[in-house]
Design a protein around this motif. Structure first.
Motif, mmCIF file in Angstrom:
data_model
loop_
_atom_site.group_PDB
_atom_site.id
_atom_site.type_symbol
_atom_site.label_atom_id
_atom_site.label_comp_id
_atom_site.label_asym_id
_atom_site.label_seq_id
_atom_site.Cartn_x
_atom_site.Cartn_y
_atom_site.Cartn_z
ATOM 1 N N GLU A 1 0.809 -1.350 0.002
ATOM 2 C CA GLU A 1 -0.016 0.043 0.137
ATOM 3 C C GLU A 1 0.847 1.205 -0.084
ATOM 4 O O GLU A 1 0.257 2.256 -0.147
ATOM 5 C CB GLU A 1 -0.874 -0.097 1.177
ATOM 6 N N TRP A 2 2.198 1.102 0.064
ATOM 7 C CA TRP A 2 2.943 2.291 0.193
ATOM 8 C C TRP A 2 3.398 2.703 -1.085
ATOM 9 O O TRP A 2 4.064 3.969 -1.172
ATOM 10 C CB TRP A 2 4.125 2.006 1.144
ATOM 11 N N PHE A 3 3.483 1.762 -2.063
ATOM 12 C CA PHE A 3 4.042 1.962 -3.497
ATOM 13 C C PHE A 3 3.140 2.059 -4.606
ATOM 14 O O PHE A 3 2.246 1.117 -4.878
ATOM 15 C CB PHE A 3 4.962 0.850 -3.566
ATOM 16 N N TYR A 4 3.416 3.091 -5.489
ATOM 17 C CA TYR A 4 2.469 3.155 -6.755
ATOM 18 C C TYR A 4 3.016 1.940 -7.504
ATOM 19 O O TYR A 4 2.345 1.406 -8.051
ATOM 20 C CB TYR A 4 3.079 4.473 -7.513
ATOM 21 N N ALA A 5 4.360 1.654 -7.126
ATOM 22 C CA ALA A 5 4.963 0.227 -8.037
ATOM 23 C C ALA A 5 6.216 0.002 -7.412
ATOM 24 O O ALA A 5 6.914 0.675 -6.859
ATOM 25 C CB ALA A 5 5.009 0.472 -9.762
ATOM 26 N N TYR A 6 6.595 -1.198 -7.462
ATOM 27 C CA TYR A 6 7.733 -1.872 -7.316
ATOM 28 C C TYR A 6 8.684 -1.974 -8.737
ATOM 29 O O TYR A 6 8.070 -2.764 -9.649
ATOM 30 C CB TYR A 6 7.849 -3.359 -6.712
ATOM 31 N N ILE A 7 9.672 -1.452 -8.978
ATOM 32 C CA ILE A 7 10.428 -1.361 -10.218
ATOM 33 C C ILE A 7 11.579 -2.200 -9.989
ATOM 34 O O ILE A 7 12.611 -1.914 -9.175
ATOM 35 C CB ILE A 7 10.947 -0.009 -10.483
ATOM 36 N N SER A 8 11.652 -3.351 -10.548
ATOM 37 C CA SER A 8 12.916 -4.434 -10.339
ATOM 38 C C SER A 8 13.637 -4.091 -11.600
ATOM 39 O O SER A 8 13.284 -4.130 -12.643
ATOM 40 C CB SER A 8 11.901 -5.792 -10.557
ATOM 41 N N THR A 9 14.852 -4.110 -11.154
ATOM 42 C CA THR A 9 16.026 -3.841 -12.164
ATOM 43 C C THR A 9 17.160 -4.639 -11.781
ATOM 44 O O THR A 9 17.696 -4.359 -10.685
ATOM 45 C CB THR A 9 16.433 -2.292 -12.017
ATOM 46 N N GLY A 10 17.709 -5.466 -12.568
ATOM 47 C CA GLY A 10 18.844 -6.457 -12.269
ATOM 48 C C GLY A 10 18.278 -7.263 -11.375
ATOM 49 O O GLY A 10 19.125 -7.450 -10.087
ATOM 50 N N GLN A 11 17.165 -7.948 -11.177
ATOM 51 C CA GLN A 11 16.560 -8.688 -10.077
ATOM 52 C C GLN A 11 17.361 -10.105 -9.673
ATOM 53 O O GLN A 11 17.683 -10.678 -10.537
ATOM 54 C CB GLN A 11 15.147 -9.109 -10.612
ATOM 55 N N VAL A 12 17.459 -10.017 -8.436
ATOM 56 C CA VAL A 12 17.940 -11.348 -7.850
ATOM 57 C C VAL A 12 17.003 -12.177 -7.446
ATOM 58 O O VAL A 12 16.055 -11.793 -6.750
ATOM 59 C CB VAL A 12 18.852 -11.063 -6.448
ATOM 60 N N VAL A 13 16.736 -13.432 -8.098
ATOM 61 C CA VAL A 13 15.465 -14.164 -7.992
ATOM 62 C C VAL A 13 16.278 -15.294 -7.168
ATOM 63 O O VAL A 13 15.388 -15.842 -6.344
ATOM 64 C CB VAL A 13 14.929 -14.604 -9.276
ATOM 65 N N ASN A 14 17.214 -16.020 -7.659
ATOM 66 C CA ASN A 14 17.504 -17.291 -7.103
ATOM 67 C C ASN A 14 19.232 -17.108 -7.049
ATOM 68 O O ASN A 14 19.733 -17.259 -8.189
ATOM 69 C CB ASN A 14 17.218 -18.202 -7.765
ATOM 70 N N GLY A 15 19.890 -16.873 -5.727
ATOM 71 C CA GLY A 15 21.068 -16.604 -5.834
ATOM 72 C C GLY A 15 22.204 -17.874 -6.190
ATOM 73 O O GLY A 15 22.897 -17.393 -7.356
ATOM 74 N N ARG A 16 21.746 -18.837 -5.967
ATOM 75 C CA ARG A 16 22.766 -20.076 -6.372
ATOM 76 C C ARG A 16 22.636 -20.259 -7.873
ATOM 77 O O ARG A 16 23.354 -20.625 -8.705
ATOM 78 C CB ARG A 16 22.554 -21.257 -5.421
ATOM 79 N N ARG A 17 21.319 -20.334 -8.399
ATOM 80 C CA ARG A 17 21.124 -20.415 -9.885
ATOM 81 C C ARG A 17 21.708 -19.172 -10.623
ATOM 82 O O ARG A 17 22.146 -19.476 -11.687
ATOM 83 C CB ARG A 17 19.474 -20.377 -10.131
ATOM 84 N N ASN A 18 21.640 -17.836 -10.052
ATOM 85 C CA ASN A 18 22.391 -16.774 -10.966
ATOM 86 C C ASN A 18 23.822 -17.313 -11.061
ATOM 87 O O ASN A 18 24.362 -17.200 -12.008
ATOM 88 C CB ASN A 18 22.256 -15.572 -9.868
ATOM 89 N N GLU A 19 24.292 -17.951 -9.885
ATOM 90 C CA GLU A 19 25.900 -18.331 -9.962
ATOM 91 C C GLU A 19 26.018 -19.192 -11.078
ATOM 92 O O GLU A 19 26.942 -19.350 -11.898
ATOM 93 C CB GLU A 19 26.353 -18.908 -8.526
ATOM 94 N N GLU A 20 25.283 -20.312 -11.250
ATOM 95 C CA GLU A 20 25.380 -21.313 -12.043
ATOM 96 C C GLU A 20 24.946 -20.972 -13.607
ATOM 97 O O GLU A 20 26.197 -21.236 -14.474
ATOM 98 C CB GLU A 20 24.357 -22.250 -11.917
ATOM 99 N N VAL A 21 24.152 -20.068 -13.751
ATOM 100 C CA VAL A 21 23.803 -19.398 -15.111
ATOM 101 C C VAL A 21 24.827 -18.700 -15.602
ATOM 102 O O VAL A 21 25.583 -18.540 -16.665
ATOM 103 C CB VAL A 21 22.560 -18.768 -15.417
ATOM 104 N N GLY A 22 25.381 -17.775 -14.690
ATOM 105 C CA GLY A 22 26.471 -16.852 -14.837
ATOM 106 C C GLY A 22 27.940 -17.678 -15.425
ATOM 107 O O GLY A 22 28.700 -17.064 -16.363
ATOM 108 N N PHE A 23 28.037 -18.628 -14.723
ATOM 109 C CA PHE A 23 29.317 -19.274 -14.804
ATOM 110 C C PHE A 23 29.135 -20.119 -16.175
ATOM 111 O O PHE A 23 30.128 -20.110 -16.999
ATOM 112 C CB PHE A 23 29.014 -20.625 -13.769
ATOM 113 N N ASN A 24 27.997 -20.849 -16.527
ATOM 114 C CA ASN A 24 27.826 -21.499 -17.858
ATOM 115 C C ASN A 24 27.926 -20.703 -19.011
ATOM 116 O O ASN A 24 28.634 -20.926 -19.920
ATOM 117 C CB ASN A 24 26.665 -22.146 -17.614
ATOM 118 N N TYR A 25 27.604 -19.324 -18.865
ATOM 119 C CA TYR A 25 27.568 -18.365 -19.986
ATOM 120 C C TYR A 25 28.969 -17.985 -20.130
ATOM 121 O O TYR A 25 29.651 -17.816 -21.300
ATOM 122 C CB TYR A 25 26.901 -16.929 -19.223
#
Length: 391
Positions: A187-211
């Motif tokens: 109720e405090w926010f017109y919107a949440y603006i997600s930028t460079g979102q952290v969704v899953n920390g360990r999966r981020n590591e895996e996908v970034g490594f594979n890339y």
């Protein structure tokens, strides 16, 4: 997961000397230079010029740095905007402890025509780190503690500017706090603006490594292949050390996963050195705060799992860089597909990685004005629209 703590303190703090724009001689008192000789300018001269070029007129606008006492420590915010009637936008920086305030002048000034923009140096970061002892900051160095801090910042801003709602922008590490806060108080926010979102920390590591490994093999980069394959399988099931994360970050950054088309982040480091918002002592506090914060917050960052945190009580706008492998774009896009909110929108920046606001500042501004601002204008928040006149 932004530059100063998650990447740069890992890669640069171990004694690598950064190449800055000014040699010590150039930092000497202006009187030591020949009259009107601008071939060598001091930092004070440069910051004065930059500051004068982003001047905000007094009265209708606001240009302040404010020290707030929040949850037992002093915490610093910067507030800048051309018109106090405009909606407030709170920027939650990355890291942990990677303050955006020192480089905000490179992208934020045009935002200030449309928003009152607030940069907050979080617990353990920049000016706030410098203002307190580590012992005083330590008890609140957690996602919960820092979200509690953020609540107090938002409460101050709502009361100070007489706003029922504001905009909340979370970038990288700040997106962890952003999601948590938007879940607590939609109720405090017109919107949440997600930028460079952290969704899953360990999966981020895996996908970034594979890339990074895939790009290294495509290029035949034997050094990168050797260093990355020595860590496989990555991240694995064991603890992630700073050395392992640093190696993954090094090659992911080299292949443009942090800033597209760039092999490093020196352009941002150099911009910080010229910051009109930071003193030399403030700059020196960044790396110290990064290392302090990593010791407290890295496990929480890696343990982040928002896979099933997809129901929001406020609108959600998700900005992704099409080449982002610091917080991999495909992970965020899959998360977005499952979001339920009063409204939602996804924007992919075709020529950006993790730092969209700096990589494509014009397009980022355009989307703030076209995607974000109308949500406040519908509620009657903001200065009157411009009047078109024939000449």
């Amino acid at each position: 997961m932004s530059r100063k703590s998650y990447l740069v303190s890992l890669l640069f703090s171990a004694g690598v000397v950064l190449s800055h724009a000014f040699a010590p001689a150039a930092m000497a008192d202006e009187a030591s230079a020949p009259a009107k000789d601008r071939s060598m300018m001091s930092r004070d001269q440069v910051t004065r010029i930059l500051d004068s070029n982003r001047m905000i007129l007094p009265g209708q606008g606001v240009d302040e740095k404010v020290k707030l006492h929040i949850n037992g420590i002093d915490q610093w915010i910067s507030i800048r905007g051309k018109d106090r009637r405009n909606p407030v936008l709170l920027f939650l920086h990355g890291g942990p402890a990677a303050p955006a305030m020192p480089e905000a002048y490179t992208f934020q000034t045009p935002w200030e025509d449309y928003f009152t923009v607030v940069q907050w140096d979080q617990r353990g970061a920049g000016k706030t780190y410098r203002a307190n002892t580590e012992e005083a900051m330590a008890p609140g160095m957690s996602v919960k503690g820092m979200t509690d801090d953020a609540e107090q910042v938002v409460t101050y801003l709502r009361e100070r500017f007489g706003k029922q709602k504001i905009f909340l922008l979370g970038h990288s590490w700040g997106s962890i706090l952003g999601v948590t806060l938007a879940q607590r108080h939609p109720e405090w926010f017109y919107a949440y603006i997600s930028t460079g979102q952290v969704v899953n920390g360990r999966r981020n590591e895996e996908v970034g490594f594979n890339y990074a490994l895939r790009k290294a093999k495509e290029e035949g980069n034997q050094t990168a292949i050797r260093e990355l394959e020595a860590m496989a399988p990555y991240p694995g099931n064991g603890p992630l050390t700073l050395d392992r994360i640093g190696m993954r970050s090094k090659w992911e950054m080299y292949y443009g996963g942090l800033a597209w088309g760039r092999k490093d982040y020196q352009f941002d480091v150099d911009a910080e050195e010229l910051s009109p918002d930071y003193s030399r002592e403030d700059l020196d506090a960044i790396d110290k705060g990064s290392l302090f914060s990593l010791n407290h917050l890295l496990p929480a960052l890696l343990a982040t799992d928002f896979d099933h945190v997809t129901n929001f009580g406020c609108p959600v706008i998700v900005y992704v860089g099409a080449h982002d492998y610091t917080t991999p774009h495909e992970v965020t896009e899959a998360w977005y597909a499952n979001i339920h909110a009063p409204s939602k929108k996804l924007v992919s920046f075709a020529d950006s990685a993790h730092m969209m606001m700096q990589e494509q500042p014009g397009r980022f501004l355009m989307h703030l004005v076209t995607d974000v601002l109308p949500l406040a204008q519908k509620a009657g928040d903001g200065a009157p629209a411009e009047v078109e006149r024939d000449r």
